[in-house]
Design an enzyme around this catalytic site. Structure first.
Site, PDB file in Angstrom:
ATOM      1  N   LYS A 174      -6.604  -4.852  -3.104  1.00 47.64           N
ATOM      2  CA  LYS A 174      -7.183  -5.533  -1.940  1.00 47.64           C
ATOM      3  C   LYS A 174      -8.198  -4.647  -1.220  1.00 47.64           C
ATOM      4  CE  LYS A 174      -3.412  -4.399   1.336  1.00 47.64           C
ATOM      5  NZ  LYS A 174      -4.190  -3.569   2.238  1.00 47.64           N
ATOM      6  N   ASP A 219       0.793  -1.250   0.000  1.00 46.62           N
ATOM      7  CA  ASP A 219       0.000   0.000   0.000  1.00 46.62           C
ATOM      8  C   ASP A 219       0.821   1.293   0.000  1.00 46.62           C
ATOM      9  OD1 ASP A 219      -1.901  -1.947   0.231  1.00 46.62           O
ATOM     10  OD2 ASP A 219      -2.682  -1.298   2.168  1.00 46.62           O
ATOM     11  N   CYS A 245      -2.049  -2.654   7.728  1.00 45.04           N
ATOM     12  CA  CYS A 245      -2.056  -3.575   6.586  1.00 45.04           C
ATOM     13  C   CYS A 245      -0.807  -4.447   6.512  1.00 45.04           C
ATOM     14  CB  CYS A 245      -2.268  -2.795   5.303  1.00 45.04           C
ATOM     15  SG  CYS A 245      -3.926  -2.083   5.232  1.00 45.04           S
TER      16      CYS A 245
HETATM   17  C1  C5J Z   1      -3.019   0.462   5.607  1.00 46.36           C
HETATM   18  C2  C5J Z   1      -4.836   1.588   6.743  1.00 46.36           C
HETATM   19  N1  C5J Z   1      -2.516   0.270   4.403  1.00 46.36           N
HETATM   20  N2  C5J Z   1      -4.056   2.064   7.703  1.00 46.36           N
HETATM   21  N3  C5J Z   1      -4.301   0.913   5.685  1.00 46.36           N
HETATM   22  O1  C5J Z   1      -2.353   0.262   6.601  1.00 46.36           O
HETATM   23  O2  C5J Z   1      -6.023   1.764   6.773  1.00 46.36           O
END
Ligand code: C5J
Length: 241
Positions: A147, A37, A180
């Site tokens: 995702k 991400d 994540c």
């Molecule tokens: C991730 C989130 N990528 N913090 N998403 O950690 O919502």
């Protein structure tokens, strides 16, 4: 069936990475870099991270290290996989429990997932804010996993893709460490993958959460996996050259 069951032992070269809680044996023919991400929505102002009330500048520190890891894996011809947290435009894959709670509800003008923000609709696939930051953008031939959840295995074909590539070991970086990244490592661990978290290639909006996650991952003999620095990883692979 777990990946290690049907693949058996690797016959290839085995870099040994200096790691915690102990050295990580990393079969060169079974490893992939998994970057979680690294999106504008989390890394830049005007995205989801900021809508949640976070100072997104704290995440920028890892960009040079992630870039260097990417270059290293590409130079070694090792697989690189990127994930993007995103939802369909109709939000059919975004449960109310995520849309309603994942925002600053106490602020009347807070942006939620799907709302129009400065970089397009927040956390929606294909919007400008959903793109991976240019510094670590995927090459056309690199796998991207879209995702809807926090873990990269939930509602995706990541497991099938990894099995097709004969991957058993994951080198994990990206953001955010305790959300994540950690969710994905736990999901991977349950599916039989050996995971190493690169300490200086992952970041959280909360430094104490990053530290706690690293400690949780490697506690109890590596109950979720290992942690190491990018330099220790590169040194182990370079020794094999
Ligand atoms: C991730 C989130 N990528 N913090 N998403 O950690 O919502």
């Amino acid at each position: 069936m777990y990946c290690a069951d049907y693949l058996g032992a690797s016959g290839g070269a085995m870099p040994v990475i200096r790691a915690q809680p102990y050295d990580f044996d990393c079969p060169r023919d079974r490893v992939a870099l998994l970057l979680i991400d690294m999106q504008r929505d989390f890394m830049e102002t005007g995205g989801f991270g900021e809508a949640l009330g976070n100072d997104v500048s704290t995440l920028r520190a890892i960009v040079p290290t992630v870039q260097s890891l990417l270059e290293f894996f590409r130079a070694q011809n090792l697989p690189v996989i990127h994930t993007l947290e995103c939802h369909q435009p109709d939000l059919s894959d975004c449960p109310p429990s995520k849309r309603d709670r994942g925002t600053c509800l106490f602020e009347s003008n807070a942006l939620k997932i799907g709302d129009e923000g400065p970089m397009g609709r927040i956390l929606i696939r294909g919007e400008m804010g959903n793109a991976i930051i240019p510094e670590v953008a995927p090459l056309p031939d690199e796998l991207c996993i879209y995702k809807p959840g926090k873990g990269a295995f939930y509602n995706t074909n990541l497991d099938e893709e990894l099995k097709a590539l004969r991957i058993t070991h994951l080198i994990v970086g990206g953001v955010t460490t305790e959300v994540c990244v950690q969710s994905t490592m736990r999901e991977a661990n349950d599916r039989g993958y050996e995971c190493l978290l690169v300490e200086d290639a992952t970041e959280s909006y909360f430094p104490e959460f990053k530290q706690a996650t690293e400690e949780m991952v490697r506690a109890q003999g590596g109950i979720v996996g290992w942690t190491a620095t990018a330099n220790d990883l590169k040194a182990a692979f370079s020794q094999m050259d």
